[in-house]
Design a protein around this motif. Structure first.
Motif, mmCIF file in Angstrom:
data_model
loop_
_atom_site.group_PDB
_atom_site.id
_atom_site.type_symbol
_atom_site.label_atom_id
_atom_site.label_comp_id
_atom_site.label_asym_id
_atom_site.label_seq_id
_atom_site.Cartn_x
_atom_site.Cartn_y
_atom_site.Cartn_z
ATOM 1 N N ALA A 100 0.839 -1.208 0.000
ATOM 2 C CA ALA A 100 0.000 0.000 0.000
ATOM 3 C C ALA A 100 0.873 1.257 0.000
ATOM 4 N N GLY A 101 1.960 1.224 0.756
ATOM 5 C CA GLY A 101 2.880 2.367 0.791
ATOM 6 C C GLY A 101 3.535 2.611 -0.560
ATOM 7 N N MET A 102 3.855 1.539 -1.263
ATOM 8 C CA MET A 102 4.425 1.695 -2.615
ATOM 9 C C MET A 102 3.431 2.375 -3.544
ATOM 10 N N ILE A 103 2.180 2.015 -3.430
ATOM 11 C CA ILE A 103 1.157 2.632 -4.279
ATOM 12 C C ILE A 103 1.084 4.126 -4.001
ATOM 13 N N VAL A 104 1.107 4.490 -2.731
ATOM 14 C CA VAL A 104 1.079 5.920 -2.394
ATOM 15 C C VAL A 104 2.323 6.611 -2.937
ATOM 16 N N GLY A 105 3.484 6.038 -2.670
ATOM 17 C CA GLY A 105 4.740 6.672 -3.061
ATOM 18 C C GLY A 105 4.940 6.780 -4.562
ATOM 19 N N ILE A 106 4.616 5.719 -5.280
ATOM 20 C CA ILE A 106 4.874 5.699 -6.725
ATOM 21 C C ILE A 106 3.673 6.227 -7.514
ATOM 22 N N SER A 107 2.515 5.594 -7.340
ATOM 23 C CA SER A 107 1.363 5.941 -8.169
ATOM 24 C C SER A 107 0.771 7.301 -7.832
ATOM 25 N N PHE A 108 0.709 7.624 -6.535
ATOM 26 C CA PHE A 108 0.011 8.842 -6.138
ATOM 27 C C PHE A 108 0.930 10.047 -5.945
ATOM 28 N N ILE A 109 2.227 9.808 -5.738
ATOM 29 C CA ILE A 109 3.142 10.942 -5.520
ATOM 30 C C ILE A 109 4.146 11.074 -6.669
ATOM 31 N N GLU A 110 4.974 10.060 -6.882
ATOM 32 C CA GLU A 110 6.054 10.167 -7.871
ATOM 33 C C GLU A 110 5.543 10.390 -9.285
ATOM 34 N N ALA A 111 4.579 9.577 -9.707
ATOM 35 C CA ALA A 111 4.125 9.618 -11.104
ATOM 36 C C ALA A 111 3.630 11.009 -11.524
ATOM 37 N N PRO A 112 2.726 11.623 -10.774
ATOM 38 C CA PRO A 112 2.281 12.953 -11.226
ATOM 39 C C PRO A 112 3.323 14.051 -11.021
ATOM 40 N N ILE A 113 4.126 13.940 -9.964
ATOM 41 C CA ILE A 113 5.086 15.002 -9.640
ATOM 42 C C ILE A 113 6.225 15.075 -10.650
ATOM 43 N N LYS A 114 6.654 13.933 -11.186
ATOM 44 C CA LYS A 114 7.823 13.943 -12.078
ATOM 45 C C LYS A 114 7.620 14.856 -13.285
ATOM 46 N N PHE A 115 6.381 15.017 -13.728
ATOM 47 C CA PHE A 115 6.110 15.843 -14.899
ATOM 48 C C PHE A 115 6.214 17.339 -14.597
ATOM 49 N N THR A 116 6.332 17.700 -13.305
ATOM 50 C CA THR A 116 6.488 19.113 -12.947
ATOM 51 C C THR A 116 7.951 19.516 -12.796
ATOM 52 N N ALA A 117 8.859 18.553 -12.867
ATOM 53 C CA ALA A 117 10.292 18.842 -12.715
ATOM 54 C C ALA A 117 10.787 19.626 -13.939
ATOM 55 N N PRO A 118 11.687 20.581 -13.705
ATOM 56 C CA PRO A 118 12.215 21.357 -14.833
ATOM 57 C C PRO A 118 12.934 20.457 -15.841
ATOM 58 N N GLY A 119 12.662 20.678 -17.096
ATOM 59 C CA GLY A 119 13.342 19.959 -18.163
ATOM 60 C C GLY A 119 12.746 18.601 -18.503
ATOM 61 N N ILE A 120 11.732 18.157 -17.749
ATOM 62 C CA ILE A 120 11.124 16.856 -18.039
ATOM 63 C C ILE A 120 10.073 17.047 -19.130
ATOM 64 N N THR A 121 10.324 16.419 -20.258
ATOM 65 C CA THR A 121 9.366 16.442 -21.356
ATOM 66 C C THR A 121 8.426 15.252 -21.205
ATOM 67 N N LEU A 122 7.336 15.268 -21.929
ATOM 68 C CA LEU A 122 6.399 14.153 -21.875
ATOM 69 C C LEU A 122 7.081 12.831 -22.256
ATOM 70 N N PRO A 123 7.829 12.786 -23.355
ATOM 71 C CA PRO A 123 8.508 11.517 -23.689
ATOM 72 C C PRO A 123 9.500 11.062 -22.606
ATOM 73 N N LEU A 124 10.251 11.996 -22.030
ATOM 74 C CA LEU A 124 11.200 11.635 -20.978
ATOM 75 C C LEU A 124 10.464 11.128 -19.741
ATOM 76 N N GLY A 125 9.410 11.821 -19.340
ATOM 77 C CA GLY A 125 8.611 11.390 -18.182
ATOM 78 C C GLY A 125 7.988 10.024 -18.397
ATOM 79 N N LEU A 126 7.505 9.787 -19.619
ATOM 80 C CA LEU A 126 6.923 8.483 -19.926
ATOM 81 C C LEU A 126 7.983 7.375 -19.920
ATOM 82 N N GLY A 127 9.177 7.691 -20.393
ATOM 83 C CA GLY A 127 10.269 6.721 -20.351
ATOM 84 C C GLY A 127 10.621 6.335 -18.931
ATOM 85 N N ILE A 128 10.696 7.326 -18.062
ATOM 86 C CA ILE A 128 10.970 7.061 -16.642
ATOM 87 C C ILE A 128 9.818 6.251 -16.043
ATOM 88 N N GLY A 129 8.599 6.650 -16.353
ATOM 89 C CA GLY A 129 7.422 5.958 -15.828
ATOM 90 C C GLY A 129 7.372 4.495 -16.233
#
Length: 164
Positions: free
Chosen positions: A19-48
């Motif tokens: 359950a903690g992994m779901i919170v950390g990855i799905s609910f926090i990391e996944a949406p937040i990574k796209f707000t980081a400077p320099g992260i493009t949609l293709p780069l964010g999707l690659g990381i995802g």
């Protein structure tokens, strides 16, 4: 039927970590990574793709630990029903949703537009269901063991009263 506190702890810990992994990855990391400077949609999707691929493997391992914990700890019908529900969600995500989302992500990474889809929203909805189910099931597993131990103590107490 005698339940083990150790197996209860292992089972509940696997469910809580999952359950903690779901919170950390799905609910926090996944949406937040796209707000980081320099992260493009293709780069964010690659990381995802990488992160969710690894997370899925860890989820399968934690699911196996939970199932083994229940198997060796004389699980109730309710516990098996609950575990079956979020295991079914995990299997649906593993064998259908993640591969379908992976195809879409690769298309975007390669500069194509795959069109609109509700797959991502379905994945997120299933993550919420799985998260709630994991927390609830951990509580049920703990409560079942506590109730059994309480009934055992009560029987012992009644036996002691009969003898004295």
């Amino acid at each position: 039927m005698k339940r083990s506190h150790t197996l209860t702890f292992v089972t509940a810990a696997a469910l809580f970590v999952w359950a903690g992994m779901i919170v950390g990855i799905s609910f926090i990391e996944a949406p937040i990574k796209f707000t980081a400077p320099g992260i493009t949609l293709p780069l964010g999707l690659g990381i995802g793709r990488l992160v969710f691929g690894v997370m899925n493997k860890v989820e399968i391992a934690l699911c196996a630990v939970a199932i083994l914990g229940l198997l060796f700890n004389h699980a109730t019908k309710k516990e098996w029903t609950l575990v079956s529900c979020f295991t079914a969600i995990l299997l649906l995500q593993t064998f259908w949703l993640l591969p379908a989302l992976d195809v879409r992500a690769l298309a975007i990474i390669n500069g194509n537009n795959p069109g609109s889809s509700n797959l991502h929203f379905m994945y997120v909805a299933l993550e919420f269901l799985k998260f709630g189910g994991l927390l609830y099931t951990a509580g049920v597993v703990h409560k079942s063991t506590i109730l059994e131990k309480h009934q055992e103590r009560l029987r012992l107490h009644q036996l002691q009263e009969l003898v004295s």
